[in-house]
Write an enzyme that holds these catalytic residues in place. Structure first.
Site, PDB file in Angstrom:
ATOM      1  N   SER A 187      40.703  28.952  44.550  1.00 53.81           N
ATOM      2  CA  SER A 187      41.149  29.035  43.160  1.00 53.81           C
ATOM      3  C   SER A 187      42.123  27.936  42.754  1.00 53.81           C
ATOM      4  O   SER A 187      42.286  27.685  41.569  1.00 53.81           O
ATOM      5  CB  SER A 187      41.763  30.407  42.899  1.00 53.81           C
ATOM      6  OG  SER A 187      42.784  30.685  43.824  1.00 53.81           O
ATOM      7  N   HIS A 215      35.976  32.948  41.434  1.00 54.76           N
ATOM      8  CA  HIS A 215      35.765  31.700  40.684  1.00 54.76           C
ATOM      9  C   HIS A 215      34.349  31.162  40.827  1.00 54.76           C
ATOM     10  O   HIS A 215      34.025  30.108  40.282  1.00 54.76           O
ATOM     11  CB  HIS A 215      36.782  30.641  41.106  1.00 54.76           C
ATOM     12  CG  HIS A 215      38.118  30.850  40.469  1.00 54.76           C
ATOM     13  ND1 HIS A 215      38.361  30.577  39.141  1.00 54.76           N
ATOM     14  CD2 HIS A 215      39.275  31.343  40.972  1.00 54.76           C
ATOM     15  CE1 HIS A 215      39.614  30.869  38.853  1.00 54.76           C
ATOM     16  NE2 HIS A 215      40.196  31.343  39.938  1.00 54.76           N
ATOM     17  N   LYS A 246      36.815  36.662  34.553  1.00 55.68           N
ATOM     18  CA  LYS A 246      36.836  35.217  34.360  1.00 55.68           C
ATOM     19  C   LYS A 246      35.594  34.799  33.568  1.00 55.68           C
ATOM     20  O   LYS A 246      35.555  34.986  32.363  1.00 55.68           O
ATOM     21  CB  LYS A 246      36.990  34.525  35.703  1.00 55.68           C
ATOM     22  CG  LYS A 246      38.410  34.766  36.241  1.00 55.68           C
ATOM     23  CD  LYS A 246      38.673  34.232  37.612  1.00 55.68           C
ATOM     24  CE  LYS A 246      40.153  34.422  37.931  1.00 55.68           C
ATOM     25  NZ  LYS A 246      40.412  34.766  39.312  1.00 55.68           N
TER      26      LYS A 246
HETATM   27  C1  LIG Z   1      41.444  35.768  39.751  1.00 57.08           C
HETATM   28  C2  LIG Z   1      41.119  36.115  41.144  1.00 57.08           C
HETATM   29  C3  LIG Z   1      41.115  37.437  41.575  1.00 57.08           C
HETATM   30  C4  LIG Z   1      41.535  38.552  40.673  1.00 57.08           C
HETATM   31  O1  LIG Z   1      40.558  38.871  39.748  1.00 57.08           O
HETATM   32  P1  LIG Z   1      40.953  39.705  38.446  1.00 57.08           P
HETATM   33  O2  LIG Z   1      39.674  40.264  37.991  1.00 57.08           O
HETATM   34  O3  LIG Z   1      41.591  38.748  37.501  1.00 57.08           O
HETATM   35  O4  LIG Z   1      41.927  40.767  38.889  1.00 57.08           O
HETATM   36  C5  LIG Z   1      40.737  37.709  42.864  1.00 57.08           C
HETATM   37  N1  LIG Z   1      40.400  36.722  43.712  1.00 57.08           N
HETATM   38  C6  LIG Z   1      40.403  35.438  43.357  1.00 57.08           C
HETATM   39  C7  LIG Z   1      39.993  34.391  44.331  1.00 57.08           C
HETATM   40  C8  LIG Z   1      40.780  35.083  42.053  1.00 57.08           C
HETATM   41  O5  LIG Z   1      40.801  33.805  41.691  1.00 57.08           O
END
Ligand SMILES: *Cc1c(COP(=O)(O)O)cnc(C)c1O
Length: 404
Positions: A187, A215, A246
């Site tokens: 990320s 991601h 996302k």
């Molecule tokens: C953003 C993210 C999460 C969390 O996801 P949400 O749905 O925003 O809680 C988990 N793992 C990774 C690698 C992320 O980038």
């Protein structure tokens, strides 16, 4: 109020400020998009995870309106005590077919899915083997588990170092189960985990694999189905986590895997058992978002056209994008203070691109993290590129790394 506590808080916050680690969120005053209004100013937003522009896609918004009329706004209970509505079930069926897995279980967020799943699938007779750059929510899920996992005990491998992973697998054969966990797309660096090798090693040493595709969801693979699709590894990854927050534009996280895994998590995944179900409008909007992803190739094409253009333009201008292979495009700075100064100067130029500093990344590896998306026009990205160049000129030699 306890005075000692308040003064402790004050001291801690001052320390963050002294170390350039203190964060103040800016306020979005328009819908998510490539160009937004924020803190009273119109800016190009390069810090959103709304990869496909689905957060306010007309079809998704329309489905949400309809669902509110049909279902109301709340589920009223946790999933297993009557909070599971037909629309939640439909979303899980759709996701399972999208992911080519037997089953999917949705949690309220990706963070929650990690925190609920990891402790449920291991015991004190097991070990968890992690990439050193795994996301905070994986780390918290791992810490909640009874398994061995510590770096100091040798269970964390250097980023993407497959020889190191194999060595750990050789050294841990006495454990009952071994779980390898990695981000699919990292990320903060935007690089992709070497999944084919990880899966081969796991098969060779009889270990399980869990991948966090937050991601990669909507970004990699067929119609955005993720890393397993990207590498053709269907059926060979035990636990796949995806986010619905996302690229899918709404909120939520899910676990894709076998029907047995889903059954187990329904019974032992603590956030599933003890936290209220999504509002039905969330599930309905997500079904509409999946419809767009499965039927309209345009958003994903635009995402990748913009990504290629943006990386190439930055590299040609001499910026170091740290080997990123996905829309997540870090611009290396190094020093925390310089990264925060660059963020401020970019803001003055009308570009919102956040600096990422310790503890999100290692000390001395500060960067500006940019994310082009399907919501950006060519004009938005040109505008941002000129801003980056002007800011670099202004900052001169104050620590900004240039790759040449
Ligand atoms: C953003 C993210 C999460 C969390 O996801 P949400 O749905 O925003 O809680 C988990 N793992 C990774 C690698 C992320 O980038």
């Amino acid at each position: 109020m306890n005075a000692n506590f308040q003064s402790w808080l004050d001291g801690q916050i001052q320390t963050l400020k002294d170390q350039h680690l203190y964060k103040v969120p800016k306020i979005l005053e328009s819908p998510a998009g490539g160009r937004v209004k924020m803190n009273g100013k119109e800016v190009v937003n390069l810090s959103s995870n709304n990869y496909l522009g689905l957060a306010n896609h007309p079809k998704v918004v329309e489905a949400a309106h309809k669902a509110i009329d049909e279902w109301g706004v709340g589920a009223g209970a946790v999933r297993w005590i009557g909070g599971t509505m037909a629309v939640h079930e439909e979303l899980e069926r759709r996701l399972a077919s999208f992911k080519h897995t037997e089953a999917v279980l949705v949690f309220t967020g990706g963070f929650t899915a990690n925190a609920g799943t990891i402790p449920a699938v291991v015991t004190d007779k097991d070990v968890i083997i992690s990439d050193e750059l795994n996301h905070a929510s994986i780390i918290d899920g791992v810490r909640l588990s009874a398994a061995k996992y510590k770096k100091s005990e040798g269970y964390v491998y250097a980023h993407k170092d497959m020889e190191a992973l194999e060595k750990i697998l050789k050294n841990t054969q006495s454990f009952q189960k071994r779980l390898i966990i990695t981000d699919g797309v990292f990320s903060m660096d935007g690089d992709i985990a070497p999944m084919p090798t990880i899966v081969e090693l796991a098969e060779k040493y009889d270990a399980m694999v869990m991948i966090d595709d937050a991601h990669a969801s909507g970004v990699l693979g067929k119609n955005g189905a993720g890393t397993t699709s990207h590498f053709g590894l269907y059926g060979r990854v035990d636990i796949q986590l995806g986010t619905l927050s996302k690229a899918l534009g709404v909120i939520g996280g899910y676990i894709a895997g076998s029907a047995l895994l889903k059954d187990w998590l329904i019974n032992r995944g603590r956030p599933y058992l003890f936290s209220t179900a999504h509002p039905p409008v969330v599930a309905a909007a997500l079904i509409a978002a999946l419809d767009v992803m499965e039927n309209d190739p345009e958003p994903m094409k635009r995402l990748w056209d913009n990504t290629r253009w943006w990386k190439n333009a930055l590299n040609e201008a001499g910026f170091d994008t740290m080997g990123s292979e996905t829309p997540i495009t870090p611009v290396y700075v190094g020093d925390e203070g310089a990264a925060q100064e660059m963020e401020r100067l970019l803001w003055d130029e009308g570009v919102y691109a956040l600096s990422i500093v310790f503890p999100t990344v290692a000390r001395g590896k500060a960067r500006i993290r940019t994310m082009p998306s399907a919501a950006h026009s060519q004009e938005d990205l040109e505008f941002a590129l000129q801003a980056f160049k002007r800011v670099r000129d202004k900052m001169g030699a104050s620590g900004l790394a240039v790759s040449d």
